[in-house]
Design a protein around this motif. Structure first.
Motif, PDB file in Angstrom:
ATOM      1  N   GLY A  43      39.590  43.001  38.427  1.00  0.00           N
ATOM      2  CA  GLY A  43      40.072  42.889  39.804  1.00  0.00           C
ATOM      3  C   GLY A  43      39.295  41.840  40.570  1.00  0.00           C
ATOM      4  O   GLY A  43      39.867  41.048  41.336  1.00  0.00           O
ATOM      5  N   LEU A  44      37.985  41.806  40.354  1.00  0.00           N
ATOM      6  CA  LEU A  44      37.143  40.800  40.988  1.00  0.00           C
ATOM      7  C   LEU A  44      37.468  39.398  40.471  1.00  0.00           C
ATOM      8  O   LEU A  44      37.591  38.440  41.255  1.00  0.00           O
ATOM      9  N   LEU A  45      37.647  39.279  39.149  1.00  0.00           N
ATOM     10  CA  LEU A  45      38.028  37.983  38.572  1.00  0.00           C
ATOM     11  C   LEU A  45      39.406  37.546  39.060  1.00  0.00           C
ATOM     12  O   LEU A  45      39.644  36.356  39.285  1.00  0.00           O
ATOM     13  N   ASN A  50      42.966  34.240  40.122  1.00  0.00           N
ATOM     14  CA  ASN A  50      44.399  34.582  40.023  1.00  0.00           C
ATOM     15  C   ASN A  50      44.850  34.776  38.575  1.00  0.00           C
ATOM     16  O   ASN A  50      45.708  34.074  38.069  1.00  0.00           O
ATOM     17  N   LEU A  51      44.246  35.749  37.911  1.00  0.00           N
ATOM     18  CA  LEU A  51      44.610  36.083  36.533  1.00  0.00           C
ATOM     19  C   LEU A  51      46.006  36.703  36.496  1.00  0.00           C
ATOM     20  O   LEU A  51      46.460  37.289  37.481  1.00  0.00           O
ATOM     21  N   LEU A  56      45.075  43.226  34.277  1.00  0.00           N
ATOM     22  CA  LEU A  56      44.651  44.412  35.016  1.00  0.00           C
ATOM     23  C   LEU A  56      45.198  45.703  34.395  1.00  0.00           C
ATOM     24  O   LEU A  56      44.662  46.785  34.621  1.00  0.00           O
ATOM     25  N   VAL A  57      46.266  45.587  33.625  1.00  0.00           N
ATOM     26  CA  VAL A  57      46.886  46.763  33.017  1.00  0.00           C
ATOM     27  C   VAL A  57      46.161  47.177  31.730  1.00  0.00           C
ATOM     28  O   VAL A  57      46.133  48.350  31.380  1.00  0.00           O
ATOM     29  N   MET A  58      45.533  46.230  31.054  1.00  0.00           N
ATOM     30  CA  MET A  58      44.896  46.519  29.761  1.00  0.00           C
ATOM     31  C   MET A  58      43.852  47.640  29.832  1.00  0.00           C
ATOM     32  O   MET A  58      43.841  48.511  28.959  1.00  0.00           O
ATOM     33  N   PRO A  59      42.966  47.685  30.834  1.00  0.00           N
ATOM     34  CA  PRO A  59      42.004  48.799  30.876  1.00  0.00           C
ATOM     35  C   PRO A  59      42.664  50.170  31.060  1.00  0.00           C
ATOM     36  O   PRO A  59      42.119  51.185  30.602  1.00  0.00           O
ATOM     37  N   PHE A  60      43.838  50.212  31.657  1.00  0.00           N
ATOM     38  CA  PHE A  60      44.546  51.482  31.801  1.00  0.00           C
ATOM     39  C   PHE A  60      44.993  52.026  30.445  1.00  0.00           C
ATOM     40  O   PHE A  60      45.051  53.232  30.239  1.00  0.00           O
TER      41      PHE A  60
END
Length: 166
Positions: A43-45, A50-51, A56-60
């Motif tokens: 989220g910080l990156l 602008n990734l 962001l979904v992968m850690p879920f």
């Protein structure tokens, strides 16, 4: 002939479930911590670079996997065997006859003791599984006492005596 009929009737008894439990989610706290840390880091990156959103979904997926590993694991103590069922996609089951159990050990590390949990290690004469572990379960003292009582009962039913040779 009377003793033979007694042996046969003992071996034909129905197997009953005595205790059944899943490991606690506390045992997966490392996986949960890593997933939350990855969400925060990504989220910080994302804020700076602008990734793409799928990062962001992968850690879920890791979080869901850790949850499923615990939910798909189950320890069962029956009147004849100790079973461990595990596996998310491919289910496996390890079984051990109670009369093969030789010794018991209860461990309460600090991180489990905080939550009232413990690990149980069972030493056996089984070649494929010489030490059987039951991890992060509640009421470890009661569980180990239940195992001990049923091991003794099962050995008496099968007329099994342990002989240690050094």
């Amino acid at each position: 002939m009377d003793q033979l009929s007694e042996i046969l009737s003992v071996n034909n008894q129905q197997e009953k479930n005595i205790w059944e439990d899943n490991p606690s989610h506390v045992s997966m706290v490392g996986g949960y911590f890593i997933s939350v840390a990855l969400v925060l880091a990504l989220g910080l990156l994302n804020h700076f670079f602008n990734l793409p959103l799928y990062f962001l979904v992968m850690p879920f997926f890791l979080l869901i996997w850790c949850y499923l590993v615990i939910k798909c694991s189950k320890y069962t103590l029956t009147s004849q065997r100790l079973k461990y069922t595990y596996g998310v996609l491919n289910q496996k089951e390890d079984q051990m006859e109670l009369y093969r159990i030789k010794d018991y050990r209860l461990e309460k590390p600090l991180y489990l003791r905080v939550f009232g949990l413990s690990n149980i290690y069972v030493d056996t004469s089984d070649r494929t599984c010489p030490v059987f572990g039951i991890f992060a379960v509640e009421n470890g003292e009661k569980v180990i006492e239940e195992i001990r009582r049923n091991v003794e009962r099962r050995r008496e039913e099968r007329f099994i005596r342990e002989l240690d040779v050094n």
